[in-house]
Design a protein around this motif. Structure first.
Motif, mmCIF file in Angstrom:
data_model
loop_
_atom_site.group_PDB
_atom_site.id
_atom_site.type_symbol
_atom_site.label_atom_id
_atom_site.label_comp_id
_atom_site.label_asym_id
_atom_site.label_seq_id
_atom_site.Cartn_x
_atom_site.Cartn_y
_atom_site.Cartn_z
ATOM 1 N N UNK A 175 5.628 -6.555 2.503
ATOM 2 C CA UNK A 175 4.264 -6.608 3.041
ATOM 3 C C UNK A 175 3.200 -5.938 2.177
ATOM 4 N N UNK A 176 3.509 -4.955 1.307
ATOM 5 C CA UNK A 176 2.433 -4.370 0.497
ATOM 6 C C UNK A 176 1.607 -5.405 -0.244
ATOM 7 N N UNK A 177 2.248 -6.467 -0.751
ATOM 8 C CA UNK A 177 1.506 -7.503 -1.472
ATOM 9 C C UNK A 177 0.433 -8.132 -0.593
ATOM 10 N N UNK A 179 -0.740 -7.183 2.437
ATOM 11 C CA UNK A 179 -1.730 -6.239 2.954
ATOM 12 C C UNK A 179 -2.780 -5.973 1.887
ATOM 13 N N UNK A 180 -2.343 -5.771 0.647
ATOM 14 C CA UNK A 180 -3.280 -5.536 -0.448
ATOM 15 C C UNK A 180 -4.248 -6.705 -0.597
ATOM 16 N N UNK A 181 -3.733 -7.926 -0.611
ATOM 17 C CA UNK A 181 -4.604 -9.096 -0.755
ATOM 18 C C UNK A 181 -5.538 -9.257 0.435
ATOM 19 N N UNK A 182 -5.018 -9.032 1.637
ATOM 20 C CA UNK A 182 -5.841 -9.207 2.830
ATOM 21 C C UNK A 182 -7.004 -8.227 2.857
ATOM 22 N N UNK A 183 -6.754 -6.966 2.516
ATOM 23 C CA UNK A 183 -7.837 -5.981 2.499
ATOM 24 C C UNK A 183 -8.889 -6.355 1.462
ATOM 25 N N UNK A 184 -8.438 -6.885 0.330
ATOM 26 C CA UNK A 184 -9.387 -7.297 -0.702
ATOM 27 C C UNK A 184 -10.231 -8.474 -0.229
#
Length: 341
Positions: A175-177, A179-184
């Motif tokens: 999920x880090x991938x 979550x990182x993209x979604x926040x961006x």
């Protein structure tokens, strides 16, 4: 104590890669390609021997790397449970630090590593590699340009069969991938986090996790990750008020990013759907990991915070932390809005 003769500002550091499993080998290859690989560290002597022969670097122990003033940065690709200890030792020795995701396996450890980097005055970067994928960059530009209209929903799937881990579940592994993209894409942190996990192989370890993120003003994001799935799917979709777009990393480069200009009308009180053919977005083919490593080196030399530096990494870790809590207590967790890096 920080050594006094380490690389100074505006100088590209020599790099040691610590942990040379399958992904660590790729990281070593990229730093070798960039001409900065000095040493590799791994408990497997055969691995070290093969990499030194392949890349012309040298083998070393962690203690030797920490004591070597000629090595200005380390890339950590050890098991995540070791990340904090290795990172803090490297920062104390005056090294810049790149850490493969997840930064750590809990939020307090992540805060400790970020604080150590701040106190040492050294660059800290996390390997959220998709931030450096030209496909995701194209998707992010579509959102930023307003071409999709107002973002109403983000939906991400990261599914495959395999890569089952011993010390982390699917949340921390995959999920880090997303979550990182979604926040961006959303331009900041969510207001609410809810997560559900399912352990099929081992009851105490989630093989599949679904996250639901709620953002200010109403947009939602749904992230589904699993290493127990019959086929590979790495896809993130953005549903906008004017159009939809998809970044699908399993497709060829000429179709990795496509706009779907579908229209849904509520005129007359009855929803009307008008479908349209997808429009491919031109994306320049490039290796994300190589771009990521180059960005790390540039930030080490300039002193600028990386795209996936401490600010971005902690925002991602905060969401993962609250998702892990939600998986345990089955509650919706809230967090203050926070601008992303």
């Amino acid at each position: 104590m920080v050594a006094q003769n380490l690389d100074s500002q505006n100088q590209t550091p020599r790099v040691a890669v610590i942990g040379c499993g399958a992904w660590g080998r790729n990281i070593a290859r990229c730093f070798a390609t960039l001409g900065t690989l000095e040493a590799v560290v791994d408990p497997n002597a055969e691995t070290v021997e093969s990499l030194t022969a392949l890349f012309g670097c040298r083998g070393a122990t962690l203690d030797e790397v920490l004591a070597d003033a000629g090595i200005g940065a380390v890339a950590i690709a050890t098991p995540p449970s070791m990340h904090r200890a290795v990172a803090e030792a490297a920062l104390a020795a005056g090294k810049h630090v790149y850490i493969e995701k997840p930064l750590t396996l809990n939020y307090p450890d992540a805060l400790a590593v970020a604080d150590a980097a701040r106190q040492a005055g050294r660059t800290l970067m996390t390997g959220h590699i998709l931030q450096f994928h030209n496909g995701f960059r194209a998707l992010k530009e579509l959102v930023a340009s307003g071409r999709l209209g107002e973002v109403r929903r983000v939906h991400a799937n990261r599914l495959n069969l395999g890569a089952v881990r011993k010390e982390e579940d699917a949340l921390w592994c995959l999920a880090p991938h997303d979550v990182s993209m979604t926040l961006a894409l959303m331009g900041g942190a969510p207001e609410t986090v809810e997560a559900f996990g399912e352990g099929h192989l081992r009851k105490e370890t989630a093989d599949a996790v679904t996250l639901r993120l709620g953002f200010a003003g109403g947009p939602q994001a749904m992230i589904h990750v699993s290493w127990l799935h019959p086929f590979k799917e790495h896809r993130i979709s953005v549903i906008g008020s004017q159009a939809m777009a998809v970044f699908d990393d399993c497709l060829p480069w000429d179709r990795k990013v496509q706009i779907y200009p579908h229209q849904v009308s509520l005129d007359g009180g009855s929803p009307t759907v008008v479908r349209a053919d997808p429009v491919p977005v031109e994306v320049e083919q490039a290796e994300p990991l190589l771009a990521e490593c180059a960005h790390f080196l540039a930030c080490c030399a300039s002193g600028e915070e990386p795209i996936t530096g401490a600010t971005e990494a902690l925002a991602v870790m905060d969401v993962l932390h609250r998702a892990a809590l939600s998986m345990t207590d089955h509650q919706v967790h809230t967090l203050p809005a926070r601008a992303s890096a």
